[in-house]
Write an enzyme that holds these catalytic residues in place. Sequence first.
Site, PDB file in Angstrom:
ATOM      1  N   HIS A  85      -2.254   5.153   3.354  1.00 22.40           N
ATOM      2  CA  HIS A  85      -2.652   3.860   2.713  1.00 22.40           C
ATOM      3  C   HIS A  85      -2.560   2.619   3.946  1.00 22.40           C
ATOM      4  O   HIS A  85      -2.208   2.018   3.682  1.00 22.40           O
ATOM      5  CB  HIS A  85      -2.483   3.667   1.453  1.00 22.40           C
ATOM      6  CG  HIS A  85      -1.052   3.193   1.152  1.00 22.40           C
ATOM      7  ND1 HIS A  85      -0.180   4.573   0.677  1.00 22.40           N
ATOM      8  CD2 HIS A  85      -0.415   2.288   0.672  1.00 22.40           C
ATOM      9  CE1 HIS A  85       1.151   3.872   0.592  1.00 22.40           C
ATOM     10  NE2 HIS A  85       0.433   2.276   0.423  1.00 22.40           N
ATOM     11  N   LYS A 124      -3.138  -1.695   5.668  1.00 19.93           N
ATOM     12  CA  LYS A 124      -2.252  -2.735   5.830  1.00 19.93           C
ATOM     13  C   LYS A 124      -2.539  -3.884   7.173  1.00 19.93           C
ATOM     14  O   LYS A 124      -2.391  -3.194   8.176  1.00 19.93           O
ATOM     15  CB  LYS A 124      -1.350  -2.913   6.000  1.00 19.93           C
ATOM     16  CG  LYS A 124      -0.630  -1.903   4.440  1.00 19.93           C
ATOM     17  CD  LYS A 124       0.854  -1.690   4.775  1.00 19.93           C
ATOM     18  CE  LYS A 124       2.088  -0.546   3.345  1.00 19.93           C
ATOM     19  NZ  LYS A 124       1.518  -0.806   2.289  1.00 19.93           N
ATOM     20  N   HIS A 129       3.539   7.797   6.712  1.00 17.13           N
ATOM     21  CA  HIS A 129       3.665   6.402   6.513  1.00 17.13           C
ATOM     22  C   HIS A 129       4.287   5.814   7.785  1.00 17.13           C
ATOM     23  O   HIS A 129       4.293   5.183   9.308  1.00 17.13           O
ATOM     24  CB  HIS A 129       3.972   5.447   5.438  1.00 17.13           C
ATOM     25  CG  HIS A 129       3.242   5.923   4.262  1.00 17.13           C
ATOM     26  ND1 HIS A 129       2.144   6.092   4.508  1.00 17.13           N
ATOM     27  CD2 HIS A 129       3.719   5.526   3.076  1.00 17.13           C
ATOM     28  CE1 HIS A 129       1.715   6.383   3.180  1.00 17.13           C
ATOM     29  NE2 HIS A 129       2.669   6.326   1.924  1.00 17.13           N
ATOM     30  N   ASP A 160       7.767  12.007   1.381  1.00 25.80           N
ATOM     31  CA  ASP A 160       7.480  11.237   0.835  1.00 25.80           C
ATOM     32  C   ASP A 160       6.549  10.122   1.482  1.00 25.80           C
ATOM     33  O   ASP A 160       5.366   8.825   2.198  1.00 25.80           O
ATOM     34  CB  ASP A 160       7.645  10.439  -0.314  1.00 25.80           C
ATOM     35  CG  ASP A 160       7.049   8.941  -1.133  1.00 25.80           C
ATOM     36  OD1 ASP A 160       5.757   9.609  -1.292  1.00 25.80           O
ATOM     37  OD2 ASP A 160       8.004   9.058  -2.112  1.00 25.80           O
TER      38      ASP A 160
HETATM   39  C1  BG6 Z   1       3.299   5.103  -1.670  1.00 25.27           C
HETATM   40  C2  BG6 Z   1       4.784   6.272  -1.639  1.00 25.27           C
HETATM   41  O1  BG6 Z   1       2.858   6.861  -0.478  1.00 25.27           O
HETATM   42  O2  BG6 Z   1       4.108   4.869  -0.683  1.00 25.27           O
HETATM   43  C3  BG6 Z   1       5.846   5.914  -2.520  1.00 25.27           C
HETATM   44  O3  BG6 Z   1       4.227   7.652  -2.855  1.00 25.27           O
HETATM   45  C4  BG6 Z   1       6.037   4.673  -1.752  1.00 25.27           C
HETATM   46  O4  BG6 Z   1       6.888   6.332  -2.657  1.00 25.27           O
HETATM   47  C5  BG6 Z   1       4.269   3.937  -1.470  1.00 25.27           C
HETATM   48  O5  BG6 Z   1       6.690   3.349  -2.994  1.00 25.27           O
HETATM   49  C6  BG6 Z   1       5.472   2.460  -0.609  1.00 25.27           C
HETATM   50  O6  BG6 Z   1       3.961   1.645   0.260  1.00 25.27           O
HETATM   51  P1  BG6 Z   1       3.728   0.134  -0.167  1.00 25.27           P
HETATM   52  O7  BG6 Z   1       2.337   0.345   0.216  1.00 25.27           O
HETATM   53  O8  BG6 Z   1       3.828  -0.808  -1.603  1.00 25.27           O
HETATM   54  O9  BG6 Z   1       4.938  -0.522   0.729  1.00 25.27           O
END
Ligand code: BG6
Length: 510
Positions: A201, A205, A263, A258
């Site tokens: 995800h 952004k 990410h 995680d």
């Molecule tokens: C998720 C994690 O994939 O991404 C979470 O499992 C984390 O632990 C989150 O808080 C962070 O995403 P964002 O978009 O809030 O920065």
Amino acid sequence: MADSMPTTEPKKADHPEACAIVIFGAFGDLTKRLVMPAIYNLATKKQLPEKVALIGVDLADGDAAAWAKHLHDMLESFVGNASSEFDVDKIDEDTWKNLAATMSYVKGDMTKPDLYNDVGAAIDKAGFKGGNVIFYMAIADRFFGTVATELGKAGLTKQDDSHWRRVVVEKPFGHDVESAVQLNKTLLDSLEENQIFRIDHFLGKETVQAIAAFRFANGMFEPLWNRDRIDHVQISAAEVVGVEARGKFYEATGALRDMVPNHLFTLLAMVAMEPPVSFDATGVRNRKAEIFTSMPPLKPEDAVRGQYGAGTVQGKEKAAYRQEPNVSPDSNVETYVALKVGIDSWRWAGVPFYLRTGKHLKNRVTEIAVRFKPAPLQTFAGTNVSQLSANWLVIHIQPEEGFSLHFEVKKPGPEVVLAPVRMDFAYKDFFKQEPSVGYETLLYDVMIGDATLFNRADMVEDAWRVVQPILDAWKEGTPEIYPSGATGPKGAEDLLAESGRKWRSLDDTA
Ligand code: BG6
């Protein structure tokens, strides 16, 4: 590179084609917080296909009306709640009514083959027999393989020139190299690579997508974008939230799994990739994949872990991680990671990429900061200038979205005195902000068959390969405790201090 390298990408369309969206986990958290708000936002922007059907699948008792009501209540509850991702002033009831009219619901157990006959029947009934279907797995990762296998056995994943069938898989995609390889294998037994959309995800952004445009549409920075001019890069995803109600998940996961191979590596690939030959899915993903293959496996001495203790985050008292619900009182699971990562390529040899992420930190800051090398000559020797400050280019991802450039100017006056200044570009100053939970682009791309922003099998496997030595090493030992509300453990400072470097302040978010 994995032997699952695709031979074809999905067939790309100019606009979303009529399709059914089958959501496994219809009553789940992800569906109500992100997937359905994104579908609703797409509907208000008229970016859904004219003909669409939403089919919910879950264990819970219910029918289409109950599911629609549940989702509507959720959307309502987010209105005016600044901390939710779904940031709208009011629900457009006409849009919602049109969406609700397309909904149907299938109750059942995802592990039972019978369910898939019912799902097939619901697809037919919605008018998509032999039509396009997205299967969205908004479910716990342990079911990904089972659902794909059962969909395949029920004949629901078959596609041909006249229609497509696509599966969206959420993270976590495996929990180490071996499980990721196994999951890819299971998925690829029932699906072609071009049918699988592995979501990260972070790629939804806006500013993350903007990195490629910034780099490759402007000739200005690219000549500097290499080991000759860049000293190092810092990638930070600092969070103020703790593990909240996710203690059970987090105990089995930890900050490294995680956030890092998914990410943070995604951000790293956007900054480090070579210019793609073309801006299509194959061109871009090949370049990103190269980054993962050129990262050597991490060394335990280049990794630091921390865990939050009790403290105060933004004025609020917070309990220690070990006191959170569903967390073991002697847990050694890390809530903070800092890493030094290298990329063995002509462009990046010798340039460290420092990555850090953690929960219950001082401020919420997600950013990429590129630190340029100092000017080559001490031109200012013999003046009042004793030290030059660094030139930084900072890509602000959240909460601010934009870019800033830090450089030195001469202070007005008769003497030669320098002062650090910055030039800021904030998206909100130039563009109207559309309501977005961050999944809109990704869902839209699944509907048009654009896989550019999704991970390929080889990419996820290589990312796990890079972090595997740390996963192995951290089966033993303990994380350093940092107080909630701090900037992280001291070990993270030391990781940079050994080469005379420093993390950017978490206060510097503007
Ligand atoms: C998720 C994690 O994939 O991404 C979470 O499992 C984390 O632990 C989150 O808080 C962070 O995403 P964002 O978009 O809030 O920065």
